[in-house]
Motif scaffolding. Structure first.
Motif, PDB file in Angstrom:
ATOM      1  N   MET A 133       0.830  -1.202   0.000  1.00  0.00           N
ATOM      2  CA  MET A 133       0.000   0.000   0.000  1.00  0.00           C
ATOM      3  C   MET A 133       0.866   1.255   0.000  1.00  0.00           C
ATOM      4  SD  MET A 133      -3.067  -0.975   2.661  1.00  0.00           S
ATOM      5  CE  MET A 133      -3.645   0.717   2.658  1.00  0.00           C
ATOM      6  N   ALA A 134       1.943   1.224   0.785  1.00  0.00           N
ATOM      7  CA  ALA A 134       2.841   2.375   0.865  1.00  0.00           C
ATOM      8  C   ALA A 134       3.522   2.625  -0.481  1.00  0.00           C
ATOM      9  CB  ALA A 134       3.885   2.155   1.958  1.00  0.00           C
ATOM     10  N   VAL A 135       3.958   1.547  -1.141  1.00  0.00           N
ATOM     11  CA  VAL A 135       4.614   1.687  -2.443  1.00  0.00           C
ATOM     12  C   VAL A 135       3.642   2.269  -3.468  1.00  0.00           C
ATOM     13  CG1 VAL A 135       5.600   0.401  -4.374  1.00  0.00           C
ATOM     14  CG2 VAL A 135       6.311  -0.126  -2.039  1.00  0.00           C
ATOM     15  N   VAL A 136       2.405   1.783  -3.454  1.00  0.00           N
ATOM     16  CA  VAL A 136       1.394   2.290  -4.393  1.00  0.00           C
ATOM     17  C   VAL A 136       1.147   3.780  -4.152  1.00  0.00           C
ATOM     18  CG1 VAL A 136      -1.042   2.179  -5.009  1.00  0.00           C
ATOM     19  CG2 VAL A 136       0.266   0.071  -4.767  1.00  0.00           C
ATOM     20  N   LEU A 137       1.060   4.172  -2.886  1.00  0.00           N
ATOM     21  CA  LEU A 137       0.850   5.584  -2.572  1.00  0.00           C
ATOM     22  C   LEU A 137       2.045   6.428  -3.012  1.00  0.00           C
ATOM     23  CD1 LEU A 137      -0.810   5.358   0.964  1.00  0.00           C
ATOM     24  CD2 LEU A 137      -1.883   6.119  -1.150  1.00  0.00           C
ATOM     25  N   TRP A 138       3.249   5.926  -2.776  1.00  0.00           N
ATOM     26  CA  TRP A 138       4.435   6.660  -3.191  1.00  0.00           C
ATOM     27  C   TRP A 138       4.511   6.804  -4.712  1.00  0.00           C
ATOM     28  CZ3 TRP A 138       7.154   4.110   1.382  1.00  0.00           C
ATOM     29  CH2 TRP A 138       7.461   5.071   2.359  1.00  0.00           C
ATOM     30  N   LEU A 139       4.012   5.802  -5.431  1.00  0.00           N
ATOM     31  CA  LEU A 139       4.003   5.878  -6.891  1.00  0.00           C
ATOM     32  C   LEU A 139       3.100   7.000  -7.394  1.00  0.00           C
ATOM     33  CD1 LEU A 139       3.986   2.132  -8.020  1.00  0.00           C
ATOM     34  CD2 LEU A 139       5.769   3.825  -8.449  1.00  0.00           C
ATOM     35  N   LEU A 154      -3.809  23.222  -7.241  1.00  0.00           N
ATOM     36  CA  LEU A 154      -3.414  22.281  -6.205  1.00  0.00           C
ATOM     37  C   LEU A 154      -4.351  21.082  -6.145  1.00  0.00           C
ATOM     38  CD1 LEU A 154      -1.187  22.088  -4.053  1.00  0.00           C
ATOM     39  CD2 LEU A 154      -2.746  23.163  -2.434  1.00  0.00           C
ATOM     40  N   ARG A 155      -5.634  21.315  -6.337  1.00  0.00           N
ATOM     41  CA  ARG A 155      -6.615  20.228  -6.206  1.00  0.00           C
ATOM     42  C   ARG A 155      -6.393  19.132  -7.245  1.00  0.00           C
ATOM     43  NH1 ARG A 155     -12.698  22.187  -5.968  1.00  0.00           N
ATOM     44  NH2 ARG A 155     -11.679  23.534  -4.418  1.00  0.00           N
ATOM     45  N   ALA A 156      -5.822  19.486  -8.380  1.00  0.00           N
ATOM     46  CA  ALA A 156      -5.586  18.488  -9.427  1.00  0.00           C
ATOM     47  C   ALA A 156      -4.641  17.390  -8.960  1.00  0.00           C
ATOM     48  CB  ALA A 156      -5.026  19.160 -10.668  1.00  0.00           C
ATOM     49  N   ALA A 157      -3.776  17.698  -8.001  1.00  0.00           N
ATOM     50  CA  ALA A 157      -2.812  16.714  -7.506  1.00  0.00           C
ATOM     51  C   ALA A 157      -3.438  15.686  -6.576  1.00  0.00           C
ATOM     52  CB  ALA A 157      -1.673  17.430  -6.776  1.00  0.00           C
ATOM     53  N   PHE A 158      -4.723  15.832  -6.276  1.00  0.00           N
ATOM     54  CA  PHE A 158      -5.365  14.914  -5.336  1.00  0.00           C
ATOM     55  C   PHE A 158      -6.613  14.270  -5.923  1.00  0.00           C
ATOM     56  CE2 PHE A 158      -3.050  18.139  -2.940  1.00  0.00           C
ATOM     57  CZ  PHE A 158      -2.223  17.336  -2.186  1.00  0.00           C
ATOM     58  N   GLN A 159      -6.715  14.245  -7.235  1.00  0.00           N
ATOM     59  CA  GLN A 159      -7.798  13.520  -7.908  1.00  0.00           C
ATOM     60  C   GLN A 159      -7.363  12.067  -8.060  1.00  0.00           C
ATOM     61  OE1 GLN A 159      -9.151  15.463 -11.472  1.00  0.00           O
ATOM     62  NE2 GLN A 159      -9.313  17.468 -10.495  1.00  0.00           N
ATOM     63  N   THR A 160      -7.581  11.306  -7.008  1.00  0.00           N
ATOM     64  CA  THR A 160      -6.985   9.969  -6.896  1.00  0.00           C
ATOM     65  C   THR A 160      -7.422   9.022  -8.012  1.00  0.00           C
ATOM     66  OG1 THR A 160      -8.761   9.407  -5.336  1.00  0.00           O
ATOM     67  CG2 THR A 160      -6.665  10.141  -4.406  1.00  0.00           C
ATOM     68  N   GLY A 161      -8.664   9.103  -8.432  1.00  0.00           N
ATOM     69  CA  GLY A 161      -9.132   8.202  -9.485  1.00  0.00           C
ATOM     70  C   GLY A 161      -8.376   8.421 -10.787  1.00  0.00           C
ATOM     71  N   ALA A 162      -8.245   9.689 -11.172  1.00  0.00           N
ATOM     72  CA  ALA A 162      -7.518  10.007 -12.406  1.00  0.00           C
ATOM     73  C   ALA A 162      -6.040   9.671 -12.267  1.00  0.00           C
ATOM     74  CB  ALA A 162      -7.701  11.486 -12.744  1.00  0.00           C
ATOM     75  N   GLY A 168      -1.143   3.224 -13.153  1.00  0.00           N
ATOM     76  CA  GLY A 168      -1.229   1.817 -13.539  1.00  0.00           C
ATOM     77  C   GLY A 168      -0.772   1.522 -14.954  1.00  0.00           C
ATOM     78  N   THR A 169      -0.286   2.517 -15.696  1.00  0.00           N
ATOM     79  CA  THR A 169       0.093   2.282 -17.087  1.00  0.00           C
ATOM     80  C   THR A 169       1.555   1.860 -17.205  1.00  0.00           C
ATOM     81  OG1 THR A 169       0.738   4.601 -17.443  1.00  0.00           O
ATOM     82  CG2 THR A 169      -1.563   4.012 -17.859  1.00  0.00           C
ATOM     83  N   ARG A 170       1.860   1.107 -18.242  1.00  0.00           N
ATOM     84  CA  ARG A 170       3.234   0.664 -18.490  1.00  0.00           C
ATOM     85  C   ARG A 170       4.137   1.860 -18.782  1.00  0.00           C
ATOM     86  NH1 ARG A 170       6.242  -0.463 -23.000  1.00  0.00           N
ATOM     87  NH2 ARG A 170       7.863  -2.076 -22.772  1.00  0.00           N
ATOM     88  N   ALA A 221      -2.051  12.165 -20.631  1.00  0.00           N
ATOM     89  CA  ALA A 221      -3.039  11.734 -19.629  1.00  0.00           C
ATOM     90  C   ALA A 221      -3.216  12.786 -18.556  1.00  0.00           C
ATOM     91  CB  ALA A 221      -2.598  10.407 -18.997  1.00  0.00           C
ATOM     92  N   ALA A 222      -2.154  13.481 -18.212  1.00  0.00           N
ATOM     93  CA  ALA A 222      -2.259  14.516 -17.185  1.00  0.00           C
ATOM     94  C   ALA A 222      -3.071  15.697 -17.692  1.00  0.00           C
ATOM     95  CB  ALA A 222      -0.876  14.998 -16.767  1.00  0.00           C
ATOM     96  N   VAL A 223      -3.121  15.839 -18.995  1.00  0.00           N
ATOM     97  CA  VAL A 223      -3.869  16.961 -19.578  1.00  0.00           C
ATOM     98  C   VAL A 223      -5.321  16.588 -19.781  1.00  0.00           C
ATOM     99  CG1 VAL A 223      -3.963  18.564 -21.527  1.00  0.00           C
ATOM    100  CG2 VAL A 223      -1.761  17.698 -20.731  1.00  0.00           C
TER     101      VAL A 223
END
Length: 229
Positions: A133-139, A154-162, A168-170, A221-223
């Protein structure tokens, strides 16, 4: 991607001036303001790379750089602390649960060896789960910083679903591995050259290349995936 990352800091007229400015910021990075200015510039690099631009941004609008650097620091602190909170909270919870399993000291001890094995297995499984879980969060941290860079909010950095759809991409994982390798090797080489000051310019070059790799690994993807907040 590596060749593009190494060439990116020099892909603009006047790149030498920017490299010297960046080297000076790296040299003075122990001070808060230069460090924030440096981070603010690296955010611009991530934004340019994520949008497919091959020309590095110029230094300028120093007030905006300072604000962006401060916002990035907030994102790094929050995303950096989350895994530690998970590990600490999970460890305390596991310790309490194991203590309850043992029962009070006056309770009859039946098959101590079997009970100990069970407890060790439980602790090991929980510990592994917490570590994952910690590794996934750090990623999520680099993706969150790139999201901030591309959206400017700032809020864009915490849209966890996006963010998870990016993490999860290669492409993202490959970019992370390359960024870590470039950072480690480049930092070692730059450290050797720091006594002659050239190392600070080289270290800035390495940091820009790493920021480029992170921006490219997230890419469009970030855009598109991160909604303006």
């Amino acid at each position: 991607m590596l060749r593009d990352a190494f060439a990116f800091p020099r892909n603009r007229e006047g790149a030498t001036r920017d490299l010297l400015i960046g080297g000076a910021l790296v040299l003075s990075a122990p001070l808060v303001v230069p460090a924030l200015l440096l981070v603010g510039y690296l955010l611009r690099v991530m934004n340019a790379a994520a949008r497919g631009r091959e020309v590095p941004p110029a230094f300028g609008d120093w007030g905006r750089l300072l604000v962006d650097g401060l916002a990035a620091a907030v994102v790094v602190v929050i995303w950096g602390l989350l895994p530690l909170v998970v590990l600490a909270g999970g460890s305390v919870g596991t310790a309490v649960f194991v203590r309850l399993l043992r029962g009070p000291p006056t309770a009859p001890q039946v098959d101590i060896a079997a009970a100990t094995t069970t407890q060790l297995g439980f602790v090991g499984a929980v510990g592994l789960a917490l570590l994952l879980m910690a590794v996934v969060l750090w990623l999520h941290l680099p993706a969150a910083v790139v999201a901030l860079a591309t959206q400017g909010r700032l809020r864009a950095a915490f849209q966890t679903g996006a963010l998870w759809s990016i993490v999860g991409t290669r492409q993202y994982l490959v970019g992370m591995v390359l960024a870590v390798l470039v950072f480690v090797v480049g930092t070692v080489l730059a450290t050797v050259l720091t006594p002659v000051l050239v190392g600070f310019v080289l270290l800035f070059h390495v940091q820009v290349s790493v920021a480029y790799l992170l921006g490219r690994s997230v890419g469009g993807a970030a855009v598109t995936a991160i909604q303006p907040a």
